[in-house]
Design a protein around this motif. Structure first.
Motif, PDB file in Angstrom:
ATOM      1  N   GLY A 126      -2.567   8.494  19.670  1.00 51.45           N
ATOM      2  CA  GLY A 126      -3.063   9.257  18.521  1.00 51.45           C
ATOM      3  C   GLY A 126      -1.935   9.782  17.650  1.00 51.45           C
ATOM      4  N   GLU A 127      -0.867  10.303  18.276  1.00 53.70           N
ATOM      5  CA  GLU A 127       0.280  10.809  17.518  1.00 53.70           C
ATOM      6  C   GLU A 127       0.891   9.702  16.675  1.00 53.70           C
ATOM      7  OE1 GLU A 127       3.127  12.657  20.178  1.00 53.70           O
ATOM      8  OE2 GLU A 127       1.510  13.745  21.184  1.00 53.70           O
ATOM      9  N   GLU A 128       1.062   8.525  17.267  1.00 52.21           N
ATOM     10  CA  GLU A 128       1.659   7.412  16.531  1.00 52.21           C
ATOM     11  C   GLU A 128       0.755   6.973  15.379  1.00 52.21           C
ATOM     12  OE1 GLU A 128       4.452   4.710  15.303  1.00 52.21           O
ATOM     13  OE2 GLU A 128       4.637   6.446  16.631  1.00 52.21           O
ATOM     14  N   ARG A 129      -0.532   6.955  15.599  1.00 51.93           N
ATOM     15  CA  ARG A 129      -1.463   6.580  14.518  1.00 51.93           C
ATOM     16  C   ARG A 129      -1.367   7.571  13.353  1.00 51.93           C
ATOM     17  NH1 ARG A 129      -7.004   4.554  17.566  1.00 51.93           N
ATOM     18  NH2 ARG A 129      -6.140   2.579  18.269  1.00 51.93           N
ATOM     19  N   ILE A 130      -1.265   8.861  13.684  1.00 51.71           N
ATOM     20  CA  ILE A 130      -1.139   9.873  12.627  1.00 51.71           C
ATOM     21  C   ILE A 130       0.168   9.677  11.867  1.00 51.71           C
ATOM     22  CG2 ILE A 130      -0.872  12.356  12.189  1.00 51.71           C
ATOM     23  CD1 ILE A 130      -2.780  12.796  14.629  1.00 51.71           C
ATOM     24  N   ARG A 131       1.254   9.403  12.588  1.00 52.95           N
ATOM     25  CA  ARG A 131       2.538   9.138  11.922  1.00 52.95           C
ATOM     26  C   ARG A 131       2.439   7.940  10.981  1.00 52.95           C
ATOM     27  NH1 ARG A 131       4.418   9.987  17.197  1.00 52.95           N
ATOM     28  NH2 ARG A 131       5.336  12.046  17.406  1.00 52.95           N
ATOM     29  N   LEU A 132       1.787   6.864  11.439  1.00 58.58           N
ATOM     30  CA  LEU A 132       1.655   5.656  10.612  1.00 58.58           C
ATOM     31  C   LEU A 132       0.812   5.924   9.368  1.00 58.58           C
ATOM     32  CD1 LEU A 132       1.194   2.917  13.362  1.00 58.58           C
ATOM     33  CD2 LEU A 132       3.195   3.294  11.889  1.00 58.58           C
ATOM     34  N   VAL A 133      -0.266   6.682   9.520  1.00 58.27           N
ATOM     35  CA  VAL A 133      -1.095   7.029   8.357  1.00 58.27           C
ATOM     36  C   VAL A 133      -0.280   7.852   7.369  1.00 58.27           C
ATOM     37  CG1 VAL A 133      -3.080   8.399   7.606  1.00 58.27           C
ATOM     38  CG2 VAL A 133      -3.315   6.834   9.534  1.00 58.27           C
ATOM     39  N   GLY A 134       0.517   8.787   7.888  1.00 61.13           N
ATOM     40  CA  GLY A 134       1.383   9.597   7.023  1.00 61.13           C
ATOM     41  C   GLY A 134       2.368   8.746   6.246  1.00 61.13           C
ATOM     42  N   LYS A 135       2.975   7.770   6.922  1.00 59.36           N
ATOM     43  CA  LYS A 135       3.910   6.857   6.245  1.00 59.36           C
ATOM     44  C   LYS A 135       3.191   6.063   5.153  1.00 59.36           C
ATOM     45  CE  LYS A 135       7.171   6.086  10.024  1.00 59.36           C
ATOM     46  NZ  LYS A 135       7.687   5.115  11.001  1.00 59.36           N
ATOM     47  N   ASN A 136       1.960   5.606   5.455  1.00 61.40           N
ATOM     48  CA  ASN A 136       1.199   4.841   4.460  1.00 61.40           C
ATOM     49  C   ASN A 136       0.849   5.697   3.249  1.00 61.40           C
ATOM     50  OD1 ASN A 136       1.270   2.475   5.925  1.00 61.40           O
ATOM     51  ND2 ASN A 136      -0.708   2.810   6.918  1.00 61.40           N
ATOM     52  N   ILE A 137       0.440   6.927   3.485  1.00 65.63           N
ATOM     53  CA  ILE A 137       0.109   7.827   2.371  1.00 65.63           C
ATOM     54  C   ILE A 137       1.355   8.075   1.522  1.00 65.63           C
ATOM     55  CG2 ILE A 137      -0.541  10.210   1.792  1.00 65.63           C
ATOM     56  CD1 ILE A 137      -2.433  10.105   4.265  1.00 65.63           C
ATOM     57  N   LYS A 138       2.490   8.326   2.168  1.00 70.88           N
ATOM     58  CA  LYS A 138       3.751   8.559   1.454  1.00 70.88           C
ATOM     59  C   LYS A 138       4.122   7.331   0.626  1.00 70.88           C
ATOM     60  CE  LYS A 138       8.528  10.002   2.250  1.00 70.88           C
ATOM     61  NZ  LYS A 138       9.157   9.044   1.409  1.00 70.88           N
ATOM     62  N   ALA A 139       4.012   6.136   1.210  1.00 70.78           N
ATOM     63  CA  ALA A 139       4.344   4.903   0.492  1.00 70.78           C
ATOM     64  C   ALA A 139       3.426   4.706  -0.710  1.00 70.78           C
ATOM     65  CB  ALA A 139       4.260   3.704   1.431  1.00 70.78           C
TER      66      ALA A 139
END
Length: 184
Positions: free
Chosen positions: A17-30
């Motif tokens: 779950g933590e990794e999924r949240i990090r990946l979503v954050g990176k996608n939103i930032k991009a």
């Protein structure tokens, strides 16, 4: 034979779950970065939302168990009770133990401010002011009181001297009578 997640180094569902949240954050930032590449003249760039998160784990209390009868307590062991916090516990550990007792959610915004040379946590705006530093003097407590928080918390062993301890509640009565001051 392990699962795909285990093969990728994840040991728990929480880690996934933590990794999924990090990946979503990176996608939103991009996505925001891409939108901000070609701004119209005079347009403000789109700001990033809060992309952080907290991971908490349940642990035992941060405070030592001092439920002893007078017969179980020796005179020479009284100095062992001077500090009621277990070894290895941080200021944030203490803060997060206090939050639910005051009805403040774990998701509340936490800000660190320096008041008279001491670190004070302000939570959810000025709902809570908490200081766990050592040698906290009346000057820091006065500044905390002037901020007019709903609650104020300080560690008993944090107070610099007996005068500070004696004046703690009085400073809040003077500068912020609606504040509920507590000593832990």
């Amino acid at each position: 034979m392990g699962s795909n997640a285990a093969e990728n180094g994840f040991k728990t569902i929480c880690e996934i779950g933590e990794e999924r949240i990090r990946l979503v954050g990176k996608n939103i930032k991009a996505q925001i970065d891409k939108e901000n590449e070609q701004l119209e003249l005079g347009a403000e760039p789109k700001p990033y939302p809060d992309l952080g998160f907290r991971v908490l784990r349940i642990d035992s209390s941060n405070f030592k168990d001092f439920y002893l009868t007078p017969g179980e307590t020796a005179q020479e062991s009284l100095f062992d009770f001077a500090d009621n916090v277990k070894e290895g516990r941080s200021d944030l550990d203490l803060l997060f133990e206090v939050l639910p007792k005051l009805g403040i959610p774990y998701s509340a915004k936490i800000e660190e401010r320096m008041l008279a040379g001491r670190k004070v946590f302000f939570v959810d705006g000025d709902k809570l002011a908490a200081c766990f530093d050592a040698n906290v003097g009346s000057d820091t407590i006065e500044e905390m009181a002037k901020a007019k928080p709903w609650y104020a918390v300080i560690r008993d062993s944090s107070m610099a001297d007996d005068a500070t301890h004696a004046n703690y509640e009085e400073l809040f009565r003077t500068y912020s009578p609606d504040t509920v001051p507590q000593v832990i």
